[in-house]
Design an enzyme around this catalytic site. Structure first.
Site, PDB file in Angstrom:
ATOM      1  N   PRO A 158       0.790  -1.241   0.000  1.00 15.47           N
ATOM      2  CA  PRO A 158       0.000   0.000   0.000  1.00 15.47           C
ATOM      3  C   PRO A 158       0.818   1.285   0.000  1.00 15.47           C
ATOM      4  CG  PRO A 158       0.041  -0.952   2.196  1.00 15.47           C
ATOM      5  CD  PRO A 158       0.812  -1.898   1.318  1.00 15.47           C
ATOM      6  N   CYS A 159       1.483   1.584  -1.090  1.00 18.61           N
ATOM      7  CA  CYS A 159       2.213   2.851  -1.187  1.00 18.61           C
ATOM      8  C   CYS A 159       1.251   4.039  -1.245  1.00 18.61           C
ATOM      9  CB  CYS A 159       3.159   2.844  -2.382  1.00 18.61           C
ATOM     10  SG  CYS A 159       2.341   2.599  -3.962  1.00 18.61           S
TER      11      CYS A 159
END
Lengths: 177, 203
Positions: B173-174
Site C-alpha cells: 500500500p504505497c
C-alpha cells in the site's frame, strides 16, 4: 545509462500471437486438420521450453516452422503406430466445414495438397504459407536450395492438374490469349 | 500477372484464420506449460474502479501489478528482460489475486493474503516497501515517518522513489504514504486513483 542496445526478447505471449496463425496454417497444410492441433501444441510447448536459449538474431518464424516440421513427423509416426487409416488425411469430409467461411475452393486445395508426396507438400507449406525463402526451406527439409525450389514447383504443378484448386493450368492460360 | 494464378494467394485462402480455434489452442498451451513447469510468468488483465490492472505472477507469487497508463506491452517487455521471456496470458494463476482485489475494491477486504514475489525491488527500496505493510488499512503515514521506519530518517526522497517504483501497487500500500503537510503527494496510478483508494479505505 546503457551503452549498448538492450538485448530484447519478446514475451512469449507475443510470439504465440504473431506466429500462432501461420504455424497452424502450416500444420494444417502438412498434416491435415485432424492432427494439426497436436502438432501446433507440441510446437509451441517445445518452443516455450527452448525460448530462453534462442539466439537473439534468430528468425523466429523459421525456428518455429523447423520445430513444427519435426513435431509433424512425430505426430505422423504416432498416428501410424495407432494404425489410424491414412484415408483420414485425404478424406475431404474430415475438413471442418464450420470453420470455413470460404466457398468450395478451400476443401479442394486441402484435398489436393493431402495427395501430394510429403516433400512437395512441406515445401509448399513452408514457402508459400510461412513465406520462408527456399534456403530456409532447404535447411528444414535437408538437401539443396534448388531441390527445395523444385519440390515446391513440382507440387504446385501437381495442384494445377486439379481443376477445382483455383490454379489454372499453363495450357489454359495460353489458350486465353 | 493473373491474380487467380498466385499460389500463395490461393493457399492462404484455403487456410483461413481461425481466431476462436487459436484461442482454444492457446488455452491448451498455457495449461500444458503450467503442468510442465515452464511457465515462468503468468499474467492477466482485470478491471477495477481505478482502471485496468495487469497482474503478473511467477511460481513464487504475485510479482507485478501495473496500471494501464504504464503501457502493458512495456511492462511485459520489462518482465521479459528482468525475469524471463517465458510469459503467457494465463489467467488461472492469478485467480486468487483477482478475487482478493475484487473483494478489496468492494470494501470487503482490508489485507491481502497473497504470496508475493518481491524480486523486482532491491536494496533500500525493498526495505521501504516491506515496511509499508505496517501502515494499517484506513491509516496514512508520511514519507518522513516511513523513512524512520525503514531505518534511514534522512532518506525521505528515497522513500518517495520507492513508492513511485513500487512493483506491487495497491497490494503493497504505497498509496497510504502522504506528505507531511497533509497533501497526498504523487501516485504512480495517478493522483485521482490515490484519492479513490484512500476514500475507499476510510469509508
Amino acid at each position: 545509462m546503457k551503452s549498448k542496445q538492450p538485448f530484447v526478447r519478446r514475451p512469449f505471449e507475443q510470439v504465440v500471437a504473431i506466429h500462432g496463425p501461420t504455424v497452424l496454417r502450416v500444420c494444417r497444410a502438412v498434416l491435415g486438420p485432424v492432427d494439426a492441433d497436436d502438432a501446433w501444441s507440441e510446437t509451441f510447448l517445445s518452443a516455450l521450453k527452448a525460448y530462453a536459449d534462442l539466439p537473439p538474431d534468430a528468425n523466429v518464424e523459421a525456428w518455429l516452422v523447423t520445430i513444427a516440421h519435426r513435431k509433424a513427423i512425430d505426430v505422423t509416426r504416432t498416428a501410424a503406430r495407432r494404425a489410424r487409416p491414412t484415408a483420414e488425411l485425404t478424406d475431404a469430409s474430415s475438413v471442418p466445414a464450420a470453420d470455413s467461411h470460404i466457398d468450395r475452393t478451400p476443401v479442394d486445395v486441402t484435398t489436393a495438397l493431402a495427395q501430394l508426396p510429403p516433400k512437395q507438400r512441406q515445401a509448399i507449406a513452408y514457402h508459400y504459407l510461412a513465406g520462408l525463402p527456399y534456403a530456409d526451406v532447404a535447411r528444414i527439409l535437408g538437401g539443396t536450395t534448388d531441390a527445395a525450389r523444385r519440390a515446391a514447383a513440382d507440387g504446385i504443378a501437381n495442384l494445377r492438374t486439379h481443376p477445382d484448386v483455383g490454379l489454372p493450368k499453363f495450357a489454359e492460360k495460353r489458350e486465353c490469349r | 500477372m493473373n491474380t487467380h494464378d498466385d499460389p500463395a494467394r490461393v493457399l492462404l485462402r484455403a487456410f483461413p484464420d481461425t481466431p476462436a480455434h487459436l484461442h482454444d489452442l492457446h488455452d491448451r498451451l498455457t495449461a500444458r506449460a503450467q503442468t510442465d513447469g515452464v511457465l515462468d510468468i503468468a499474467y492477466r488483465i482485470v478491471d477495477s474502479p481505478i482502471g485496468g490492472l495487469l497482474l503478473a505472477a511467477t511460481d513464487v507469487g504475485l510479482v507485478r501489478v501495473a496500471f494501464s497508463h504504464e503501457d502493458y506491452d512495456a511492462v511485459l517487455q520489462s518482465l521479459s528482460d528482468r525475469i524471463s521471456p517465458r510469459i503467457l496470458d494465463a489467467p488461472v494463476r492469478l485467480d486468487a489475486a483477482a478475487r482478493e482485489l475484487d473483494e478489496y475494491f468492494a470494501g470487503r477486504r482490508r489485507t491481502f493474503d497473497l504470496p508475493l514475489d518481491r524480486r523486482l525491488a532491491r536494496g533500500f527500496r525493498r526495505t521501504v516497501l516491506l515496511h509499508l505493510s505496517e501502515i494499517d488499512y484506513g491509516d496514512t503515514a508520511t514519507y518522513a515517518s516511513v523513512a524512520r521506519l525503514s531505518g534511514n530518517p534522512k532518506a525521505v526522497r528515497a522513500v518517495g522513489t520507492a513508492c513511485a517504483t513500487n512493483p506491487l501497487p495497491v497490494v503493497v500500500p504505497c498509496h497510504r504514504v502522504v506528505r507531511s503537510d497533509g497533501t497526498m503527494g504523487g501516485y504512480l496510478g495517478g493522483v485521482e486513483a490515490k484519492r479513490m483508494l484512500l476514500a475507499l479505505e476510510t469509508a
